[in-house]
Design an enzyme around this catalytic site. Structure first.
Site, mmCIF file in Angstrom:
data_model
loop_
_atom_site.group_PDB
_atom_site.id
_atom_site.type_symbol
_atom_site.label_atom_id
_atom_site.label_comp_id
_atom_site.label_asym_id
_atom_site.label_seq_id
_atom_site.Cartn_x
_atom_site.Cartn_y
_atom_site.Cartn_z
ATOM 1 N N HIS A 216 -1.741 -13.927 5.624
ATOM 2 C CA HIS A 216 -1.710 -12.754 5.016
ATOM 3 C C HIS A 216 -0.632 -11.973 5.480
ATOM 4 O O HIS A 216 -1.015 -11.334 6.888
ATOM 5 C CB HIS A 216 -2.829 -12.466 4.540
ATOM 6 C CG HIS A 216 -4.038 -11.826 5.558
ATOM 7 N ND1 HIS A 216 -3.793 -10.514 6.064
ATOM 8 C CD2 HIS A 216 -4.878 -12.339 6.374
ATOM 9 C CE1 HIS A 216 -4.677 -10.216 6.870
ATOM 10 N NE2 HIS A 216 -5.574 -11.531 7.078
ATOM 11 N N HIS A 375 -8.516 -4.294 12.193
ATOM 12 C CA HIS A 375 -9.140 -3.688 11.076
ATOM 13 C C HIS A 375 -8.987 -2.247 11.629
ATOM 14 O O HIS A 375 -9.584 -1.372 11.014
ATOM 15 C CB HIS A 375 -10.203 -3.942 10.090
ATOM 16 C CG HIS A 375 -10.449 -5.289 9.830
ATOM 17 N ND1 HIS A 375 -11.516 -5.997 9.592
ATOM 18 C CD2 HIS A 375 -9.309 -6.068 9.447
ATOM 19 C CE1 HIS A 375 -11.148 -7.274 9.047
ATOM 20 N NE2 HIS A 375 -9.996 -7.058 8.860
HETATM 21 N N1 BES Z 1 -8.681 -12.222 9.857
HETATM 22 C C1 BES Z 1 -9.917 -11.950 8.567
HETATM 23 C C2 BES Z 1 -10.926 -12.880 8.943
HETATM 24 C C3 BES Z 1 -11.504 -13.221 10.299
HETATM 25 C C4 BES Z 1 -11.936 -12.220 11.153
HETATM 26 C C5 BES Z 1 -12.061 -14.444 10.592
HETATM 27 C C6 BES Z 1 -12.681 -12.430 12.191
HETATM 28 C C7 BES Z 1 -12.931 -14.725 11.585
HETATM 29 C C8 BES Z 1 -13.118 -13.580 12.435
HETATM 30 C C9 BES Z 1 -9.526 -11.443 7.565
HETATM 31 O O1 BES Z 1 -8.431 -10.882 7.251
HETATM 32 C C10 BES Z 1 -10.824 -10.733 6.917
HETATM 33 O O2 BES Z 1 -10.918 -9.381 7.561
HETATM 34 N N2 BES Z 1 -11.418 -11.183 6.015
HETATM 35 C C11 BES Z 1 -12.598 -10.423 5.567
HETATM 36 C C12 BES Z 1 -13.023 -10.929 4.139
HETATM 37 C C13 BES Z 1 -12.002 -10.430 2.974
HETATM 38 C C14 BES Z 1 -12.451 -11.061 1.896
HETATM 39 C C15 BES Z 1 -12.383 -8.808 2.958
HETATM 40 C C16 BES Z 1 -13.925 -10.600 6.410
HETATM 41 O O3 BES Z 1 -14.167 -11.713 7.173
HETATM 42 O O4 BES Z 1 -14.848 -9.875 6.269
HETATM 43 ZN ZN ZN Z 2 -8.828 -8.813 8.232
#
Ligand code: BES
Ligand code: ZN
Length: 630
Positions: A216, A375
């Site tokens: 992304h 984040h």
């Molecule tokens: N890269 C993250 C996903 C992630 C973070 C996977 C830490 C494993 C460990 C992704 O960009 C993200 O933040 N996903 C969100 C969900 C999204 C639908 C808002 C999450 O996992 O909370």
């Molecule tokens: Zn993320």
């Protein structure tokens, strides 16, 4: 995930409260059980519209997960992201949906964990893959991470977020400009400004089968979603996009031509509920695209855990995951591999899984040892150690995946003289040599094309419906002075087309490919009076002064609506109008030349029903009509 900062949860809750005073924009989301519990703390009145136990594919207690459909104020989502990340001991988020129906579909859709027709997972391209892996360089990946994270943020609604998408498009375009079989396009999302970016390498002889590799391009600062926020997103997920960019670079440096079509995608709007990938995966599904494999690279450059790569087993395809593990064992034997689960909808692979496509998600750490900086303004290259050796491992794995899947193709040997859609045949001969072919075109097809390319010399193409053409008698021809020839018939009549390839001067090493599209846009059923974008109507005949009125529904946010009349004999004219039937004096747009070659284009059409009046100024016979919404 690490249990730490609750500040952003509190801030999220505050901003939610404030926002509630103003807007109450409702959105539909689906989310896992644990996230649902967090949601109920933030918005206690929320009641699930529907709840369902899904087979997640994970191990042990994660093999199943209860997933809920709820409607919430958009402002609640801000707090929810923070809550999921900081309170839960695992990851996973929520999926945003454009309607209640599509949210319900996400619950009812059989989460197809096994592909119906799994592609071959035989590993047999060592001769190609091994030298490519040695050419891949961490320094290039590091530079791309630095460049992407130099945008102050890439949040999907911000100017910088839009600029970052444009930057990636330009970068991929510049890398691939020498290749006519590669295109780079932005995927426009109706609801927000940041576009996804898609680089396509057209498969040479099995192009209808598609392999997708994605990451992304957006980023997020959970405490600040304003224009001026700082969200470098170096690991999350400049690292994934940078890993893919190095795969592309080395493929191009070696002039790699896959047999299947490869698509590299930088998704928009992942951080706000997988919005970008959800639209793309749904579009592929609606278009019946045969995606045989999807790999998601989201966070590849921070070493949080002992092992090098963790294959997440939930909401992914088990057969493909073991193929990826085998690829690592074969090509990168020094790497160690583990497994974990990340929960409902933690990244864009879940969008593909939800549409029934086989997806994998190799990740940089165990879920409870994930990068603590994501984040926040601190997700910088420096905080990944100012190196890209971690991302290089993922890039090499992705290269092995792309080449091993990309090099496979059903061997199609059509009978001599019969063209099969999207399957190239070769053409060569001395001056005056001719080859004849037939090509079957079904009803409702649009954009029938015959293309010649490559090699040396001067070949020409002639086509005719039902009977063989000659160089002097044909429906359409392309007779330029090289082998670059293209005939396109926007709204072809159904039937067998005959194609004549003529060597005007001696031709060596050219190829010919015939194609058409049959895409009926979702939600549109063509009828005698209803037009659907891209679906042609042929064989139109009208007596002198007779007319016929068609309608087409245009969704919001489209850039153009085009009506095109062509072919046949006579003089048909077109008049278009929004909301009600036009006449030859009252219309929004018209085209009234003296033949059937008419085009009306309405730029930035309003959402709604457009009416098209086709009027025979002189009797019309055998004309074709196609409307295209873009
Ligand atoms: N890269 C993250 C996903 C992630 C973070 C996977 C830490 C494993 C460990 C992704 O960009 C993200 O933040 N996903 C969100 C969900 C999204 C639908 C808002 C999450 O996992 O909370
Ligand atoms: Zn993320």
């Amino acid at each position: 995930m690490q249990k730490k900062l609750i500040t952003s949860l509190l801030l999220g809750a505050f901003s939610m409260g404030a926002a509630n005073l103003y807007a109450a924009d409702k959105v539909w989301i689906t989310l896992g059980d644990a996230a649902y519990a967090e949601l109920q703390k933030l918005a206690p009145k929320t009641i699930a519209k529907e709840s369902k136990v899904l087979q997640s594919g994970g191990a042990g207690i994660m093999a199943q997960e209860k997933v809920h459909l709820v409607q919430v104020d958009e402002s609640v989502l801000l707090g929810l992201s923070g809550a999921i990340h900081h309170k839960l001991n695992r990851c996973g988020g929520f999926m945003s949906h454009t309607s209640e129906a599509s949210g319900r579909a996400a619950l009812t859709q059989p989460m197809q964990m096994m592909a119906l027709l799994a592609p071959s997972y035989v590993i047999d391209n060592q001769a190609t893959v091994t030298p490519y892996l040695t050419q891949m360089q961490d320094s290039n990946i590091g530079q791309t991470i630095v460049d992407m994270s130099a945008f102050p943020n890439r949040y999907y609604t911000t100017t910088n977020g839009v600029n970052a998408s444009n930057w990636l498009k330009t970068k991929w375009q510049q890398m691939s400009s020498a290749r006519s079989d590669i295109s780079v396009a932005q995927f426009t999302h109706a609801g927000w400004a940041q576009k996804s970016v898609i680089l396509t390498i057209q498969g040479s002889d099995n192009g209808s089968e598609v392999v997708v590799l994605g990451g992304h391009l957006d980023s997020i600062n959970l405490n600040d979603r304003s224009e001026s926020a700082k969200a470098p997103g170096a690991d999350d997920d400049a690292s994934g996009v940078a890993s893919l960019t190095e795969v592309i670079r080395v493929m191009l440096a070696n002039n790699y031509k896959p047999r299947r079509t490869l698509k590299f995608i930088g998704y928009s709007a992942e951080e706000v509920g997988l919005k970008g990938s959800a639209e793309i995966a749904a579009k592929f599904k609606a278009d019946n695209v045969n995606v045989v494999g999807v790999m998601q690279l989201d966070m590849t450059n921070y070493k949080g855990s002992a092992k090098d790569i963790y294959l997440y087993t939930d909401y992914t395809n088990a057969a493909q995951n073991s193929f990826v593990a085998n690829l690592i064992a074969t090509y990168l034997p020094s790497l160690t591999v583990g497994n974990d689960v990340c929960g409902y909808a933690c990244s864009d692979h879940a969008s593909w899984t939800a549409q029934g496509y086989p997806a994998s998600m190799p990740f940089e750490s165990l879920i409870n040892q994930d990068n603590p900086y994501i984040h926040t303004p601190n997700d910088t290259y420096a905080n990944s150690g100012s190196q890209a050796l971690g991302a290089l491992k993922f890039a090499r794995m992705a290269m092995a995946y792309a080449v091993e899947l990309g090099s496979d193709g059903a061997v199609v040997t059509p009978p001599a003289g019969v063209l099969i859609k999207d399957v190239a045949v070769s053409f060569a001969g001395a001056a005056g040599a001719q080859s004849k072919y037939t090509f079957a075109v079904p009803a409702g097809a649009s954009n029938l094309s015959f293309k010649m390319s490559g090699g040396t010399g001067d070949g020409d193409l002639y086509t005719q419906l039902a009977t063989a053409p000659s160089t002097s008698s044909y429906l359409a021809k392309s007779d330029g002075s090289s082998n670059a020839e293209s005939i396109v018939i926007a709204a072809p009549a159904a039937g067998t087309y005959h194609l004549l390839a003529n060597a005007y001067a001696a031709v060596n090493g050219a190829s010919i490919v015939a194609s058409y599209s049959t895409t009926t846009p979702p939600g549109c059923t063509p009828s005698a009076t209803v037009l659907c974008s891209g679906v042609g109507v042929s064989g139109i005949s009208l007596a002198l002064n007779a007319s016929k009125t068609y309608t087409i529904v245009v969704p919001a946010g489209k850039s153009s609506l085009t009506f095109k009349l062509s072919g046949g004999t006579g003089d048909g004219d077109l008049y278009a109008k929004l909301g009600s039937a036009p006449s030859s004096t009252v219309y929004d747009g018209k085209s009234d030349g003296s033949t059937n070659a008419e085009t009306v284009t309405i730029n930035s059409p309003a959402a709604g029903t457009y009416y098209l009046l086709l009027k025979a100024y002189a009797a019309v016979n055998g004309a074709s009509l196609v409307a295209t919404i873009q």
